[in-house]
Design an enzyme around this catalytic site. Structure first.
Site, PDB file in Angstrom:
ATOM      1  N   VAL A 202     -28.697  68.986 100.205  1.00  0.00           N
ATOM      2  CA  VAL A 202     -29.931  69.300 100.851  1.00  0.00           C
ATOM      3  C   VAL A 202     -30.705  68.085 100.749  1.00  0.00           C
ATOM      4  CG1 VAL A 202     -32.092  70.856 100.658  1.00  0.00           C
ATOM      5  CG2 VAL A 202     -29.828  71.800 100.123  1.00  0.00           C
ATOM      6  N   HIS A 203     -31.098  67.659 102.006  1.00  0.00           N
ATOM      7  CA  HIS A 203     -32.174  66.500 101.680  1.00  0.00           C
ATOM      8  C   HIS A 203     -32.950  66.200 102.876  1.00  0.00           C
ATOM      9  CE1 HIS A 203     -29.612  64.295 104.576  1.00  0.00           C
ATOM     10  NE2 HIS A 203     -30.496  63.692 104.936  1.00  0.00           N
ATOM     11  N   ARG A 204     -32.995  67.081 103.911  1.00  0.00           N
ATOM     12  CA  ARG A 204     -33.926  67.170 104.728  1.00  0.00           C
ATOM     13  C   ARG A 204     -35.311  67.462 104.606  1.00  0.00           C
ATOM     14  NH1 ARG A 204     -31.423  63.965 108.935  1.00  0.00           N
ATOM     15  NH2 ARG A 204     -29.285  64.582 108.997  1.00  0.00           N
TER      16      ARG A 204
END
Ligand code: UD1
Length: 352
Positions: A202-204
């Site tokens: 998860v990085h957005r």
């Protein structure tokens, strides 16, 4: 011919590897400029090491900042680099701030720009990557499209005349790395060894920067039946810490990002992937591992149409979407045959 590649973020190092290799085979002079957008060893150096990429010729060391400051810092430094190397082409990759900075600085100095992975769209104008893609495609002299859908999008925007479909270079790398890791053991944290697990990233900004959404997403992952190996991007760690969200909770097992070959091996050994990464959705499909994408839309729509990727925009409904029957087998190859880099370099040479 001299081609100058501008890279800065993790997925660009993966794309750079096959392009650099083919340029070497064709006797093309290749200059690598690293903007420094990603600078942690695990986000940058290990990719150069594991994928056999030569050290960058120039490192701009811009580091992290807000979008305008980060992009502006790259622009401010690029003129001198382009003057020094005077390349025939500047090659930019994907959709990051390094992509748009490389393309803009080159086009203003009348240096031809080729954009690899052109024509992708999420149609979500809140995504910084979407602005980066659109602007880069429109200033580029040559759009190197990974798929026929990307070509259709570029045609709709009036760019068909500058577009060549070459396939997806990440597929080139994945085929090669798959063969080298297939017989190795996956490198996993102790609690997962010999057990069923899923891999998550998860990085957005849409997922990490809203505390309520991030809290619900982490809670949903932590409540899953099968443990989840969460390969935590620095942005995720920083936001979770800032919001007081504990990642080590329930069945969630946070770990540092993996080097590319170990990532591929971990996905191969997993029951499924949960991600907001673009590259990982495609890698899961190519490895025929079901993927659930924690976004409302995807640029890689072929993975959804073929049944291997399901969009899960609402964290509260994640479990029911993840725990679904396996999709029908397919031998579809929308991302090409693993020879995209050769075609991309040929296309640049043909337009010179
Ligand atoms: C960037 C790209 C995205 C790509 C992703 C891959 C843009 C707008 N986004 O997102 O398209 O999919 O890279 O990872 O260009 N950080 C570190 N160490 C690092 C790198 C980042 O600690 O080596 C932290 C910093 O706190 C930084 C944050 O991560 O502020 C975000 O980094 P940034 O480069 O802004 O964007 P990404 O989220 O990585």
């Amino acid at each position: 011919m001299r081609i100058l590649s501008v890279v800065g973020a993790r997925p660009q190092f993966v794309k750079l590897a096959p392009m650099g290799k083919v340029m070497g085979q064709r006797g093309i002079e290749h200059v690598i400029v690293h903007t420094g957008q990603h600078y942690d060893v695990a986000m940058s150096d290990v990719f150069f090491r594991d994928l056999g990429i030569p050290e960058p010729d120039t490192h701009l060391a811009v580091g992290s900042a807000s979008h305008g400051r980060q992009t502006g810092a790259m622009l401010a430094k690029m003129d001198e680099v382009l003057e020094q190397h005077s390349p025939d082409w500047v090659l930019v990759y994907g959709d990051t701030n390094s992509t748009i900075a490389g393309a803009l600085s080159a086009v203003k100095m009348h240096i031809r720009v080729a954009h690899l992975e052109a024509g992708l769209r999420s149609f979500n104008r809140r995504m910084p990557e979407e602005h980066n893609r659109i602007v880069t495609d429109h200033v580029a002299d040559l759009c190197l499209a990974p798929t026929t859908r990307a070509l259709a999008q570029l045609s709709a925007e009036g760019l068909a005349g500058r577009t060549v479909v070459v396939g997806d270079v990440m597929t080139d790398v994945l085929h090669q790395v798959h063969d080298t890791v297939a017989d190795t053991d996956p490198v996993l944290p102790e609690p997962l060894r010999g057990k069923a697990f899923r891999v998550a990233t998860v990085h957005r900004a849409d997922n990490t920067d809203d505390p309520d959404r991030l809290r619900r997403l982490v809670a949903a992952l932590a409540a899953l039946d099968v443990p989840t190996l969460l390969l935590a991007h620095p942005r995720l760690r920083a936001r979770a810490a800032g919001f007081g969200i504990e990642l080590q909770t329930g069945t969630l097992i946070p770990a540092d990002p993996l080097p590319y070959p170990q990532m591929v091996r971990a996905v191969m050994a997993s029951e499924g992937v949960i991600t907001d990464s673009g590259g990982l959705q495609k890698e899961a499909f190519l490895l025929r591992v079901p993927c659930t994408t924690v976004r409302a839309e995807t640029e890689w729509t072929e993975t959804v149409d073929l049944g291997w990727n399901v969009l899960a925009p609402d964290p509260d409904h994640l479990a029911s979407l993840i725990e679904r029957p396996d999709p029908a087998p397919t031998d579809a190859a929308p991302y090409g045959d693993g020879q995209a880099a050769g075609r991309a370099v040929d296309a640049i040479a043909a337009h010179s």
